[in-house]
Enzyme design. Structure first.
Site: not given
Length: 174
Positions: A126, A142
């Site tokens: 991330d 995401d």
């Protein structure tokens, strides 16, 4: 005389696989860039006080849930992919269902991007962080999943709300 022709099944699947490949490539490419340029370095401030690139290894699901439970993720993803293939194979190949087709391809691309991370890295990379609202760090996959999920709800609630619109999902009776 015009004939309403439907493209062959293999063209439908080839286009779908191409879209999935491109979106997954963009996701994995962005993660590769982050791994090679951002890991073990200070954050990159894009908009001061608002947006920055921040390296994070997410070993869980959304918001860190089920941390370290890779087998659970693999099983859930495989089930999701099976449902996707079932639905995708039955979506009529007409312009009316094009939004549903594209939305499903974007969603499966996001799932695949994070699935690849979990299987090969044992964590998801991330890196996008909205510091203004202290939102959890996320990635391109995401974004695909969340945006397509919202769009799917909108499509089901407004465009495909009638029962007869889902006839293609029913199991065929002999």
């Amino acid at each position: 005389m015009t004939v309403n022709s439907v493209k062959p099944v293999w063209v439908h699947w080839l286009k779908g696989c191409t879209i999935i490949f491109i979106l997954t490539f963009l996701d994995q490419g962005s993660k590769y860039f982050v791994l090679t340029r951002l890991k073990n370095t200070p954050d990159i401030i894009l908009i001061p006080g608002v947006l920055q690139l921040h390296y994070l290894e997410n070993r869980g699901m959304a918001f860190g849930l089920f941390e370290g439970k890779i087998p659970v993720f693999v099983i859930l993803c495989v089930l999701f992919f099976c449902v996707f293939f079932y639905v995708y194979a039955r979506i009529p190949r007409t312009g009316y269902y094009l939004p549903l087709t594209i939305t499903s391809l974007i969603m499966v691309s996001g799932a695949l991007g994070n699935f690849i991370d979990r299987v090969f890295r044992k964590y998801v990379v991330d890196f996008i962080y909205f510091s203004l609202i202290d939102f959890p760090v996320f990635n391109m996959a995401d974004i695909y999943v969340v945006c397509s999920g919202i769009l799917l709800v909108i499509l089901v609630c407004f465009k495909y709300k009638n029962d007869e619109d889902y006839h293609f999902l029913r199991l065929k009776k002999d």
